[in-house]
Scaffold this motif. Structure first.
Motif, PDB file in Angstrom:
ATOM      1  N   ILE A 159      36.602 -79.798 -41.732  1.00 17.87           N
ATOM      2  CA  ILE A 159      37.226 -78.483 -41.550  1.00 17.87           C
ATOM      3  C   ILE A 159      38.371 -78.579 -40.554  1.00 17.87           C
ATOM      4  CG2 ILE A 159      36.852 -76.140 -40.660  1.00 17.87           C
ATOM      5  CD1 ILE A 159      33.952 -76.376 -41.717  1.00 17.87           C
ATOM      6  N   PHE A 160      38.161 -79.311 -39.471  1.00 18.66           N
ATOM      7  CA  PHE A 160      39.205 -79.475 -38.444  1.00 18.66           C
ATOM      8  C   PHE A 160      40.425 -80.174 -39.040  1.00 18.66           C
ATOM      9  CE2 PHE A 160      41.432 -81.748 -35.136  1.00 18.66           C
ATOM     10  CZ  PHE A 160      41.499 -80.824 -34.099  1.00 18.66           C
ATOM     11  N   ASN A 161      40.208 -81.283 -39.729  1.00 18.86           N
ATOM     12  CA  ASN A 161      41.331 -82.043 -40.308  1.00 18.86           C
ATOM     13  C   ASN A 161      42.096 -81.211 -41.338  1.00 18.86           C
ATOM     14  OD1 ASN A 161      41.169 -84.463 -38.857  1.00 18.86           O
ATOM     15  ND2 ASN A 161      39.568 -85.273 -40.194  1.00 18.86           N
ATOM     16  N   GLN A 162      41.361 -80.405 -42.094  1.00 20.71           N
ATOM     17  CA  GLN A 162      42.034 -79.545 -43.070  1.00 20.71           C
ATOM     18  C   GLN A 162      42.925 -78.535 -42.366  1.00 20.71           C
ATOM     19  OE1 GLN A 162      41.864 -79.933 -46.556  1.00 20.71           O
ATOM     20  NE2 GLN A 162      43.655 -78.613 -46.309  1.00 20.71           N
ATOM     21  N   SER A 163      42.470 -78.036 -41.228  1.00 20.10           N
ATOM     22  CA  SER A 163      43.280 -77.093 -40.453  1.00 20.10           C
ATOM     23  C   SER A 163      44.541 -77.764 -39.916  1.00 20.10           C
ATOM     24  CB  SER A 163      42.466 -76.526 -39.295  1.00 20.10           C
ATOM     25  OG  SER A 163      41.376 -75.767 -39.766  1.00 20.10           O
ATOM     26  N   ILE A 164      44.401 -79.003 -39.465  1.00 21.28           N
ATOM     27  CA  ILE A 164      45.564 -79.764 -38.994  1.00 21.28           C
ATOM     28  C   ILE A 164      46.578 -79.927 -40.128  1.00 21.28           C
ATOM     29  CG2 ILE A 164      46.325 -82.081 -38.335  1.00 21.28           C
ATOM     30  CD1 ILE A 164      45.243 -80.837 -35.931  1.00 21.28           C
TER      31      ILE A 164
END
Length: 392
Positions: free
Chosen positions: A256-261
């Motif tokens: 989820i974090f990487n997708q936000s980045i």
């Protein structure tokens, strides 16, 4: 081997600390002891690696090589005895951008986020800007030392609290949280399904006799309910190169974090930041050890000077960071009066205590990451101003 006493003129280098005095404080002639970067050159291996990269002459789109991740893994294991997997590392331009993305990704409008005040002021600014509610869990000050207030924490938790932002080591009070403190905090957060975002940017700047403990290293359960934010920026004085990383053992949270980045189009790295970070983590340790000794000398010098010459101001001894939290309440000045006094009477530009929360009223944050001659001049000016005030 390294001359931390060397005074380096940083004026006219687009240096926020020195060149933005007029913009930030309305003066040009104060000694800047505010924003948290140091007035020391970065480690020679970092400078040499950057010079080699500059000589290449082409600065196109850059990727992160395996060696970058391996340097981080080795550093965290060597310095903090935490064995991480390189796949856990999710890079970001900075820790504040990571904090903002995390809050936006793992909470909804109106959810609550806990911070432990007085604390680094951008935390509350980011939370409010995203439409989330700030919940303060103030630290307790007793005998010139701060501690966590677990009773207050548990009393303020309800079903809408989704995240706790932990500052470890703590900015501005300088605490290095113990195993017992972190364990109690973690157990409360696990019980209430609260994600811990642990800002550990100052983890490498810990004084002798103290040891930094990464929150996520305590247990697998803590690791899987947390995001640990680290960076070489404070440690090696390379904040301007915008390179940090977030250690996220949970695959679900990491995805989820990487997708936000990626969604924010901020996944591409700074070419010089990658070089500097890897070089610092691989070859900067000897420089860091000598830096810590020098900063420890600065801390001791500050504490002794205030005790002997300015007893109306009490120093909260830091266990980490190059920041000193000054208790100025005995001067009897209101928060704005204290700012005015330090800036215009003492000629020293420091961070106002109240920006870290109402618990910071009557305090000031002073950056001691500078040559001792500058520090001594700063203290002499404060001494003169306090003496005049107390005689008036």
């Amino acid at each position: 081997m390294y001359d931390f006493d060397q005074v380096i003129n940083r004026a006219n280098t687009a240096c926020e600390k020195w060149d933005d005095l007029q913009k930030r404080f309305g003066v040009n002639d104060a000694i800047p002891m505010w924003i948290a970067d140091m007035d020391f050159k970065s480690p020679p291996p970092v400078i040499e690696a950057l010079n080699r990269r500059v000589k290449h002459g082409i600065f196109g789109y850059t990727s992160r090589p395996d060696s970058f991740y391996e340097a981080i893994v080795d550093w965290v294991n060597r310095r903090h005895h935490w064995q991480i997997d390189k796949k856990w590392i999710a890079p970001s331009p900075g820790i504040l951008s990571a904090l903002s993305l995390s809050i936006n990704s793992f909470t909804q409008q109106g959810d609550k986020v806990i911070i432990q005040t007085p604390v680094y002021h951008p935390f509350s600014q980011i939370i409010k800007s995203l439409g989330r509610e700030v919940v303060t869990n103030p630290l307790k000050l007793k005998n010139s030392r701060y501690s966590l207030d677990f009773d207050d924490l548990e009393a303020k938790i309800d079903s809408t609290v989704k995240i706790l932002v932990l500052c470890n080591p703590h900015n501005p009070v300088g605490r290095v949280w113990s195993l017992e403190e972190l364990t109690m905090l973690g157990e409360i957060c696990i019980k209430n399904n609260i994600l811990v975002i642990s800002d550990e940017i100052h983890c490498d700047l810990v004084y002798r006799g103290y040891k930094h403990l990464p929150f996520a290293s305590i247990s697998e359960e803590f690791a899987n309910h947390s995001i640990t934010c680290i960076a070489p920026s404070k440690t090696f004085n390379i904040a301007g190169l915008q390179t940090s990383c977030n250690i996220i053992p949970s695959e679900e949270i990491r995805d989820i974090f990487n997708q936000s980045i990626n969604n924010q189009c901020i996944s591409s790295p700074n070419a010089f930041g990658i070089i500097a970070a890897e070089s610092a983590y691989r070859y900067g340790e000897e420089w860091l050890e000598q830096l810590i000794d020098y900063l420890q000398g600065n801390v001791d010098f500050v504490i002794h000077y205030f005790q002997e010459n300015i007893p109306h101001i009490k120093v909260i001894r830091p266990e980490s960071t190059f920041l000193v939290w000054l208790d100025c309440r005995e001067l009897g000045l209101k928060p704005k009066e204290l700012d005015e006094f330090m800036l215009n009477k003492a000629g020293v530009a420091m961070n106002e205590g109240y920006i870290f929360g109402v618990d910071g009223e009557g305090f000031m944050r002073m950056n001691i990451g500078c040559p001792r001659s500058i520090l001594e001049k700063c203290l002499r000016q404060i001494e003169g101003a306090v003496n005049f005030l107390c005689k008036a």
